[in-house]
Design a protein around this motif. Structure first.
Motif, PDB file in Angstrom:
ATOM      1  N   GLY A 209       1.804   3.544 -16.233  1.00  0.00           N
ATOM      2  CA  GLY A 209       3.150   3.051 -15.097  1.00  0.00           C
ATOM      3  C   GLY A 209       2.613   2.928 -14.056  1.00  0.00           C
ATOM      4  N   PRO A 210       3.153   2.230 -12.913  1.00  0.00           N
ATOM      5  CA  PRO A 210       2.735   1.985 -11.591  1.00  0.00           C
ATOM      6  C   PRO A 210       2.714   3.400 -10.911  1.00  0.00           C
ATOM      7  N   ASP A 211       3.225   4.480 -11.363  1.00  0.00           N
ATOM      8  CA  ASP A 211       2.733   5.909 -10.738  1.00  0.00           C
ATOM      9  C   ASP A 211       1.280   6.406 -10.795  1.00  0.00           C
ATOM     10  N   ARG A 212       0.639   5.802 -11.606  1.00  0.00           N
ATOM     11  CA  ARG A 212      -0.661   6.031 -12.015  1.00  0.00           C
ATOM     12  C   ARG A 212      -1.554   4.927 -11.207  1.00  0.00           C
ATOM     13  N   LEU A 213      -1.065   4.241 -10.343  1.00  0.00           N
ATOM     14  CA  LEU A 213      -1.896   3.210  -9.881  1.00  0.00           C
ATOM     15  C   LEU A 213      -1.776   3.143  -8.362  1.00  0.00           C
ATOM     16  N   ALA A 214      -2.871   2.660  -7.713  1.00  0.00           N
ATOM     17  CA  ALA A 214      -2.915   2.387  -6.438  1.00  0.00           C
ATOM     18  C   ALA A 214      -3.224   0.838  -6.184  1.00  0.00           C
ATOM     19  N   LEU A 215      -3.229   0.334  -5.084  1.00  0.00           N
ATOM     20  CA  LEU A 215      -3.618  -1.001  -4.919  1.00  0.00           C
ATOM     21  C   LEU A 215      -4.373  -1.035  -3.664  1.00  0.00           C
ATOM     22  N   HIS A 216      -5.646  -1.858  -3.697  1.00  0.00           N
ATOM     23  CA  HIS A 216      -6.493  -1.824  -2.658  1.00  0.00           C
ATOM     24  C   HIS A 216      -6.865  -3.436  -2.358  1.00  0.00           C
ATOM     25  N   GLY A 235       6.442  -1.787  -8.208  1.00  0.00           N
ATOM     26  CA  GLY A 235       6.776  -0.340  -8.341  1.00  0.00           C
ATOM     27  C   GLY A 235       5.639   0.409  -7.752  1.00  0.00           C
ATOM     28  N   VAL A 236       4.593   0.041  -7.488  1.00  0.00           N
ATOM     29  CA  VAL A 236       3.459   0.816  -6.847  1.00  0.00           C
ATOM     30  C   VAL A 236       4.006   1.565  -5.616  1.00  0.00           C
ATOM     31  N   THR A 237       3.351   2.645  -5.659  1.00  0.00           N
ATOM     32  CA  THR A 237       3.835   3.520  -4.320  1.00  0.00           C
ATOM     33  C   THR A 237       2.585   4.225  -3.489  1.00  0.00           C
ATOM     34  N   THR A 238       1.460   3.777  -4.000  1.00  0.00           N
ATOM     35  CA  THR A 238       0.268   4.259  -3.065  1.00  0.00           C
ATOM     36  C   THR A 238      -0.613   2.885  -2.859  1.00  0.00           C
ATOM     37  N   PHE A 239      -0.946   2.711  -1.592  1.00  0.00           N
ATOM     38  CA  PHE A 239      -1.746   1.701  -1.179  1.00  0.00           C
ATOM     39  C   PHE A 239      -2.753   2.091  -0.244  1.00  0.00           C
ATOM     40  N   ASP A 240      -3.775   1.515  -0.348  1.00  0.00           N
ATOM     41  CA  ASP A 240      -5.063   1.785   0.403  1.00  0.00           C
ATOM     42  C   ASP A 240      -5.123   0.739   1.475  1.00  0.00           C
ATOM     43  N   ALA A 241      -5.406   1.426   2.679  1.00  0.00           N
ATOM     44  CA  ALA A 241      -5.562   0.551   3.482  1.00  0.00           C
ATOM     45  C   ALA A 241      -6.486   1.284   4.682  1.00  0.00           C
ATOM     46  N   SER A 242      -6.951   0.452   5.650  1.00  0.00           N
ATOM     47  CA  SER A 242      -8.062   0.788   6.599  1.00  0.00           C
ATOM     48  C   SER A 242      -7.567   0.543   8.114  1.00  0.00           C
ATOM     49  N   ALA A 243      -7.692   1.618   8.843  1.00  0.00           N
ATOM     50  CA  ALA A 243      -7.039   1.513  10.282  1.00  0.00           C
ATOM     51  C   ALA A 243      -7.803   0.328  10.987  1.00  0.00           C
ATOM     52  N   GLY A 244      -6.724  -0.593  11.668  1.00  0.00           N
ATOM     53  CA  GLY A 244      -7.605  -1.556  12.609  1.00  0.00           C
ATOM     54  C   GLY A 244      -8.224  -2.687  11.529  1.00  0.00           C
ATOM     55  N   GLY A 245      -8.208  -2.535  10.075  1.00  0.00           N
ATOM     56  CA  GLY A 245      -8.688  -3.565   9.375  1.00  0.00           C
ATOM     57  C   GLY A 245     -10.115  -3.486   9.081  1.00  0.00           C
ATOM     58  N   LEU A 246     -10.779  -2.366   9.342  1.00  0.00           N
ATOM     59  CA  LEU A 246     -12.091  -2.223   9.187  1.00  0.00           C
ATOM     60  C   LEU A 246     -12.593  -2.171   7.792  1.00  0.00           C
ATOM     61  N   GLY A 247     -13.638  -2.814   7.490  1.00  0.00           N
ATOM     62  CA  GLY A 247     -14.508  -2.683   6.070  1.00  0.00           C
ATOM     63  C   GLY A 247     -14.849  -3.957   5.442  1.00  0.00           C
ATOM     64  N   GLY A 248     -15.524  -3.595   4.553  1.00  0.00           N
ATOM     65  CA  GLY A 248     -16.195  -4.577   3.662  1.00  0.00           C
ATOM     66  C   GLY A 248     -16.924  -3.971   2.637  1.00  0.00           C
TER      67      GLY A 248
END
Length: 310
Positions: A209-216, A235-248
């Motif tokens: 289920g979506p409770d076991r998932l995060a999206l990045h 139904g996903v309730t965990t999302f990865d994100a990076s302050a300021g949009g940093l990253g690669g």
């Protein structure tokens, strides 16, 4: 204006990856005291989950060679709370370092494709799971929470589009090893909203289920926020994100910045979905970090609010 959609989750967790995924690809070394201040500021802005660093070999990611020193500084500053900061552990050696520091949350980093597994881990799609098995088993035996990142879930720069069934099969194997959550990564930012929906539904059909998932999500083609909205509706309730949009990603040249935490917060606020983040404090933190990196933040919300500030 807030327009609440009752079909959406009431609250989400933002899994902040800026200090690790956001900074790992920076060419100039960021001083450890700046990294420590970055983590503290993110926590003060209301982010409850901040991935601090990775215990990877310095040869592969020089930017994170100061991981132990950083965690020591954070222990001095935050006390017992520092043990709840997640860290990435690529193998058993990395886990040893996390255990020595008494940390409670670790993550492993796998691939949904053969080519990226070989380029990133020097192992194939199947043999990467053999490598992860003892790391996860030892971590769970020690009472640690284990997260599993799965990269290249939507597309691979060498293999092209990645079959949904292949992603689900890899994710299931990682959960079977003992991971508590899967973070499904659009590493090169090629995913679209319907693809996100199809992937989440395929996991549900497989009993996950979506409770076991995060999206990045990465924002290479400007789709990260639309994809997050699709995941939210699925139904996903965990999302990865990076302050300021940093990253690669240091192993995938086409992977540009992560979904900006500020942009995600703006979306969630407008939808009436609780997140617990002080947007002004977060924008101030990203502006502060952008000054230290010597370039403006790629986050649309950071730019807009910075321009409108008196």
């Amino acid at each position: 204006m807030v327009v609440r959609d009752p079909a959406l989750p009431q609250r989400v967790r933002i899994y902040e990856v800026g200090p690790r995924d956001g900074l790992q690809n920076e060419a100039s070394l960021v001083p450890v005291e700046v990294k420590a201040e970055f983590v503290r500021r993110l926590l003060d802005a209301g982010l409850t989950t901040v991935e601090a660093t990775s215990f990877v070999h310095p040869r592969w990611v020089p930017q994170l060679a100061d991981a132990a020193e950083l965690m020591g500084r954070l222990a001095d500053d935050l006390g017992e709370a520092s043990r709840d900061l997640p860290v990435l552990v690529p193998n058993e050696r990395g886990l040893d370092r996390a255990l020595e520091l008494g940390l409670r949350h670790v993550a492993i980093f796998g691939s949904a494709t053969e080519t990226f597994a070989r380029r990133n881990l020097n192992r194939g799609l199947e043999s990467q799971l053999e490598m992860f098995a003892p790391t996860v088993a030892r971590a769970r035996a020690a009472g640690l929470d284990v997260r599993a990142y799965v990269s290249m879930c939507f597309g691979d720069p060498w293999e092209g589009p990645v079959p949904v069934a292949q992603v689900v099969a890899t994710g299931r194997r990682l959960l079977d090893l003992g991971a508590g959550q899967l973070s499904l990564g659009d590493t090169i930012g090629v995913g679209t909203a319907a693809h996100v929906t199809a992937l989440v539904e395929a996991f549900a059909d497989a009993g996950i289920g979506p409770d076991r998932l995060a999206l990045h999500f990465h924002d290479t083609y400007g789709q990260a926020l639309a994809n997050a909205a699709a995941g939210l509706r699925a139904g996903v309730t965990t999302f990865d994100a990076s302050a300021g949009g940093l990253g690669g990603c240091p192993y995938a040249a086409s992977a540009t910045g992560n979904l900006a935490t500020e942009d995600l917060v703006w979306l969630l606020t407008g939808l009436g979905v609780e997140h617990g983040v002080d947007l002004d404090a977060l924008v101030g933190t990203s502006t502060w970090m952008a000054e230290r990196l010597g370039r403006p933040s790629p986050s649309a919300v950071v730019r807009a609010l910075a321009q409108s500030a008196p």
